[in-house]
Design an enzyme around this catalytic site. Structure first.
Site, PDB file in Angstrom:
ATOM      1  N   CYS A 139      32.351  -6.254  12.642  1.00 50.31           N
ATOM      2  CA  CYS A 139      32.347  -7.239  13.727  1.00 50.31           C
ATOM      3  C   CYS A 139      32.813  -8.584  13.190  1.00 50.31           C
ATOM      4  CB  CYS A 139      30.945  -7.374  14.319  1.00 50.31           C
ATOM      5  SG  CYS A 139      29.691  -7.424  13.066  1.00 50.31           S
TER       6      CYS A 139
ATOM      7  N   ASN B 119      25.355   1.801  17.859  1.00 50.52           N
ATOM      8  CA  ASN B 119      26.099   0.910  16.962  1.00 50.52           C
ATOM      9  C   ASN B 119      25.077   0.000  16.267  1.00 50.52           C
ATOM     10  OD1 ASN B 119      27.756  -1.883  16.737  1.00 50.52           O
ATOM     11  ND2 ASN B 119      29.213  -0.204  16.717  1.00 50.52           N
TER      12      ASN B 119
ATOM     13  N   ALA C 209      34.160 -13.370  21.578  1.00 47.07           N
ATOM     14  CA  ALA C 209      33.344 -13.860  20.466  1.00 47.07           C
ATOM     15  C   ALA C 209      31.891 -13.845  20.948  1.00 47.07           C
ATOM     16  CB  ALA C 209      33.770 -15.254  20.059  1.00 47.07           C
TER      17      ALA C 209
ATOM     18  N   LYS D 252      25.949  -0.802  22.737  1.00 48.52           N
ATOM     19  CA  LYS D 252      26.191  -2.109  22.124  1.00 48.52           C
ATOM     20  C   LYS D 252      25.523  -2.243  20.743  1.00 48.52           C
ATOM     21  CE  LYS D 252      27.083  -6.622  22.183  1.00 48.52           C
ATOM     22  NZ  LYS D 252      28.436  -6.935  21.696  1.00 48.52           N
ATOM     23  N   GLY D 253      26.117  -3.044  19.885  1.00 46.31           N
ATOM     24  CA  GLY D 253      25.554  -3.277  18.559  1.00 46.31           C
ATOM     25  C   GLY D 253      24.087  -3.693  18.635  1.00 46.31           C
TER      26      GLY D 253
ATOM     27  N   GLY E 196      42.331  -4.530  23.636  1.00 43.88           N
ATOM     28  CA  GLY E 196      43.166  -4.215  24.789  1.00 43.88           C
ATOM     29  C   GLY E 196      44.539  -3.708  24.362  1.00 43.88           C
TER      30      GLY E 196
HETATM   31  C1  FMN Z   1      33.374  -7.690  24.837  1.00 39.45           C
HETATM   32  C2  FMN Z   1      33.432  -6.787  23.632  1.00 39.45           C
HETATM   33  C3  FMN Z   1      32.266  -6.546  22.897  1.00 39.45           C
HETATM   34  C4  FMN Z   1      32.295  -5.711  21.772  1.00 39.45           C
HETATM   35  N1  FMN Z   1      31.149  -5.473  21.077  1.00 39.45           N
HETATM   36  C5  FMN Z   1      31.175  -4.612  20.011  1.00 39.45           C
HETATM   37  C6  FMN Z   1      29.978  -4.260  19.313  1.00 39.45           C
HETATM   38  O1  FMN Z   1      28.867  -4.680  19.675  1.00 39.45           O
HETATM   39  N2  FMN Z   1      30.086  -3.436  18.235  1.00 39.45           N
HETATM   40  C7  FMN Z   1      31.295  -2.907  17.824  1.00 39.45           C
HETATM   41  O2  FMN Z   1      31.347  -2.157  16.851  1.00 39.45           O
HETATM   42  N3  FMN Z   1      32.436  -3.182  18.502  1.00 39.45           N
HETATM   43  C8  FMN Z   1      32.407  -4.019  19.564  1.00 39.45           C
HETATM   44  N4  FMN Z   1      33.571  -4.273  20.257  1.00 39.45           N
HETATM   45  C9  FMN Z   1      34.833  -3.620  19.825  1.00 39.45           C
HETATM   46  C10 FMN Z   1      35.156  -2.375  20.674  1.00 39.45           C
HETATM   47  O3  FMN Z   1      34.132  -1.402  20.602  1.00 39.45           O
HETATM   48  C11 FMN Z   1      36.501  -1.752  20.225  1.00 39.45           C
HETATM   49  O4  FMN Z   1      36.410  -1.361  18.874  1.00 39.45           O
HETATM   50  C12 FMN Z   1      37.669  -2.722  20.363  1.00 39.45           C
HETATM   51  O5  FMN Z   1      37.531  -3.529  21.507  1.00 39.45           O
HETATM   52  C13 FMN Z   1      39.033  -2.007  20.422  1.00 39.45           C
HETATM   53  O6  FMN Z   1      39.120  -1.125  21.533  1.00 39.45           O
HETATM   54  P1  FMN Z   1      39.717  -1.550  22.976  1.00 39.45           P
HETATM   55  O7  FMN Z   1      41.026  -2.245  22.712  1.00 39.45           O
HETATM   56  O8  FMN Z   1      39.858  -0.276  23.727  1.00 39.45           O
HETATM   57  O9  FMN Z   1      38.723  -2.471  23.580  1.00 39.45           O
HETATM   58  C14 FMN Z   1      33.544  -5.107  21.390  1.00 39.45           C
HETATM   59  C15 FMN Z   1      34.710  -5.344  22.144  1.00 39.45           C
HETATM   60  C16 FMN Z   1      34.668  -6.170  23.263  1.00 39.45           C
HETATM   61  C17 FMN Z   1      35.947  -6.378  24.054  1.00 39.45           C
END
Ligand code: FMN
Length: 303
Positions: free
Chosen positions: A131, A100, A71, A46-47, A218
């Site tokens: 983000c 991250n 969010a 996580k970030g 998604g």
């Molecule tokens: C609940 C949630 C939290 C996320 N937190 C971060 C984050 O902390 N840092 C980041 O770079 N991307 C974050 N993302 C983005 C994901 O790492 C990813 O780039 C994005 O969801 C697209 O991939 P997916 O469709 O397979 O989820 C988050 C996504 C979700 C759904």
């Protein structure tokens, strides 16, 4: 003889091309109940910021057709907790860890990066300039080539770790931003972060997220992600980690043939905690059936 699943992203040697999307896997602890984390090619956590961040008000997530909006606002416990509590847990596993990194300011990115530089078990930093859910920093940098280059240059000077810049899809020309990140010293790129969206309850006539807007992820975002990975991978000469809506091994292979050297499983982890390991098995099965010797044999081979 088995197929060679290993790939290299900068100086990170992954035993297979599958990592997880930052923020969808926490710091691994919850997922370790489901499988041995050493099976993954890498763990992306996580970030992480200098000080703990509270994140946004609730509600912070909402399900949407074929996806979700979040969010969260980068809630995290800060760098001390990562170094003292999360890393000792992750070091039990034979898997490279990618952290991250987020910040409200250029100085914060640089300080986080320099403090992580010599932490045992950390193989690389993913610079999150994409983000969409925080008001200062982050996407403010990642939506221009200049802003992106400024952060990457600063972080590059602070650490010898492999640097991966995570790109935002909320731009008109992602290739120019990708190029700026590489020119500033990024060893690799990851994309896409979430697409900005919103959702409204028609009966209450209220936004469904307290923050009003959130990031869409998604299966709904997969065609956009795939197009961007294709465009970026053919324009830069560094490895790309592709993500956005990957649910199955078939989805992962689409990203790899589009040009990704590795892929990340994100939202799928919430639907099926076993998704990442099932995707690793599926990639191996595909390569075997198709008679390919390695993952590298199919990277960027779409026509
Ligand atoms: C609940 C949630 C939290 C996320 N937190 C971060 C984050 O902390 N840092 C980041 O770079 N991307 C974050 N993302 C983005 C994901 O790492 C990813 O780039 C994005 O969801 C697209 O991939 P997916 O469709 O397979 O989820 C988050 C996504 C979700 C759904």
């Amino acid at each position: 003889m088995g197929v060679d699943l290993s790939v290299e992203v900068g100086r990170i040697r992954m035993k297979n091309p599958v990592t997880v999307g930052s923020g969808t896997f926490g710091f691994g602890r919850e997922m370790a109940d489901f499988y041995d984390l050493s099976q993954l090619g890498a763990i992306t956590v996580k970030g992480t910021s200098l000080e703990p961040w509270q994140g946004n008000d609730y509600p912070r997530t909402v399900e949407t057709p074929s996806g979700m909006l979040n969010a969260i606002g980068l809630q995290n416990d800060g760098i001390d907790s990562l170094i003292n509590e999360k890393m000792p847990f992750l070091r039990q596993y034979d898997v490279p860890v990618i952290v991250n990194v987020v910040g409200h300011s250029l100085e914060e990115y640089i300080e986080v990066a320099s403090r992580l530089d010599k932490v045992e078990g950390i193989a690389g930093l993913e610079i999150n300039v994409s983000c969409p859910n925080v008001k200062e920093g982050c996407m403010v940098f990642g939506t221009t080539p200049q802003g992106t280059a400024e952060v990457v240059r600063g972080v590059r000077a602070a650490t010898g770790l492999t640097l991966i810049t995570k790109l935002s899809p909320n731009v008109t020309d992602i290739v120019s931003i990708a190029q700026a990140a590489v020119d500033a010293g990024s060893d690799a790129l990851s994309l896409i972060n979430t697409l900005m969206g919103t959702a409204i309850d028609p009966w209450a006539r209220k936004f469904r997220l307290a923050n009003v807007t959130g990031g869409l992820s998604g299966p709904a975002v997969k065609p956009v992600a795939l197009r961007m990975v294709y465009e970026v991978a053919r324009s830069v000469d560094v490895p790309v980690i592709g993500m956005g809506g990957i649910m199955t091994a078939g989805d992962a292979i689409e990203f790899i043939v589009a040009g990704a050297s590795a892929i990340a499983v994100g939202t799928a982890n919430f639907v099926n905690p076993m998704a990442a390991v099932e995707i690793i098995d599926g990639i191996e099965e595909y390569l075997t059936k198709m008679g390919f010797a390695s993952v590298d044999d199919i990277v960027g081979t779409v026509s």
